[in-house]
Motif scaffolding. Structure first.
Motif: not given
Length: 266
Positions: A192-211
């Motif tokens: 997450t990163v602060e952006a104009d008074g909000r938290l933006f969630v970025a680049l969520v990923a899970t290893d394809p073999g562990r989904q």
């Protein structure tokens, strides 16, 4: 159609966050706000950092054709491929009905769908997962692991992900980037990163073999929890792929505008 203000928020969050990320990658990057088009193009191997988006509301068919032609022209002038992120609820009904044809005439193809989401959901409870240990990204080794997880999850070569965030001070200091480790091995990540008074969630990923084990939801909750604790913010936003979209309503996010990701044809 969703509330127009929500769709505008989603588009503006992209423009705000990507300005930060792209200029972090390269201070000389192409970051411009043109009439109707926001350019956020690092021209690097990590395609998500090569981005355009349309910024006007109520765009009709004629204006849409002109904007798509201009977007395609900009994209053709770049060394590395990227995407036009098109927030469909910003278009008029007539423009949406003719979108596929207008994109094809401009030389653009629909690559994949996404969804903007937001919610007044913070703070969230401190998360846990019986199989995961959470570690914040604070050094280059952990940042490479974060990049590699995104590359595997999205089907990029590992060097593409590393070219996007490898070595970044921003990602080790200002971004609340977290890894989930299973038996010491990084298997999932979210930031997450602060952006104009909000938290933006970025680049969520899970290893394809562990989904499908709840890892992505758990690490996203961790990034939100830590980001909210550090900033005191109460609203969060994100842009979900089709694969990730079912996860986020469980956390409290509500969808707003559908997003079409367009690439150059051929």
């Amino acid at each position: 159609m969703h509330a127009l203000t929500d769709s505008v928020e989603s588009m503006e969050q992209l423009a705000t966050v990507w300005r930060l990320m792209v200029l972090d990658r390269d201070p000389r990057a192409d970051v411009r706000d043109l009439p109707g088009i926001a350019v956020r193009w690092a021209d690097c191997r990590f395609a998500f950092w090569n981005c355009l988006t349309l910024t006007e509301t109520g765009t009709g068919p004629g204006l849409l054709r002109r904007r798509l032609d201009e977007a395609a022209r900009i994209m053709r002038a770049k060394r590395h491929p990227g995407f036009l992120w098109l927030f469909e609820d910003l278009l008029s009904d007539e423009a949406r009905a003719g979108l596929a044809g207008a994109a094809a005439r401009a030389g653009l193809v629909h690559a994949f769908p996404g969804t903007g989401m937001a919610g007044d959901i913070l703070p969230v409870p401190e998360p846990s997962h019986p199989e995961l240990t959470f570690v914040r990204v604070r050094d280059d080794e952990l940042l490479r692991a974060y990049a590699d997880l995104n590359s595997r999850a999205y089907g990029f070569p590992s060097q593409d992900g590393r070219d996007g965030i490898g070595g970044s001070s921003l990602w080790k200091e200002r971004v609340h980037a977290w890894l989930g480790l299973c038996d010491g091995v990084p298997v999932t990540c979210a930031a997450t990163v602060e952006a104009d008074g909000r938290l933006f969630v970025a680049l969520v990923a899970t290893d394809p073999g562990r989904q499908r084990r709840g890892y992505g939801e758990a690490v996203t909750r961790k990034a939100l929890y830590e980001g909210a604790r550090a900033t005191g913010l109460t609203r969060a936003t994100l842009h979900a792929t089709a694969a990730g979209a079912p996860v986020y309503p469980r956390i409290g996010f509500e969808p707003n505008s559908p997003i079409g990701f367009y690439a150059l044809a051929g």
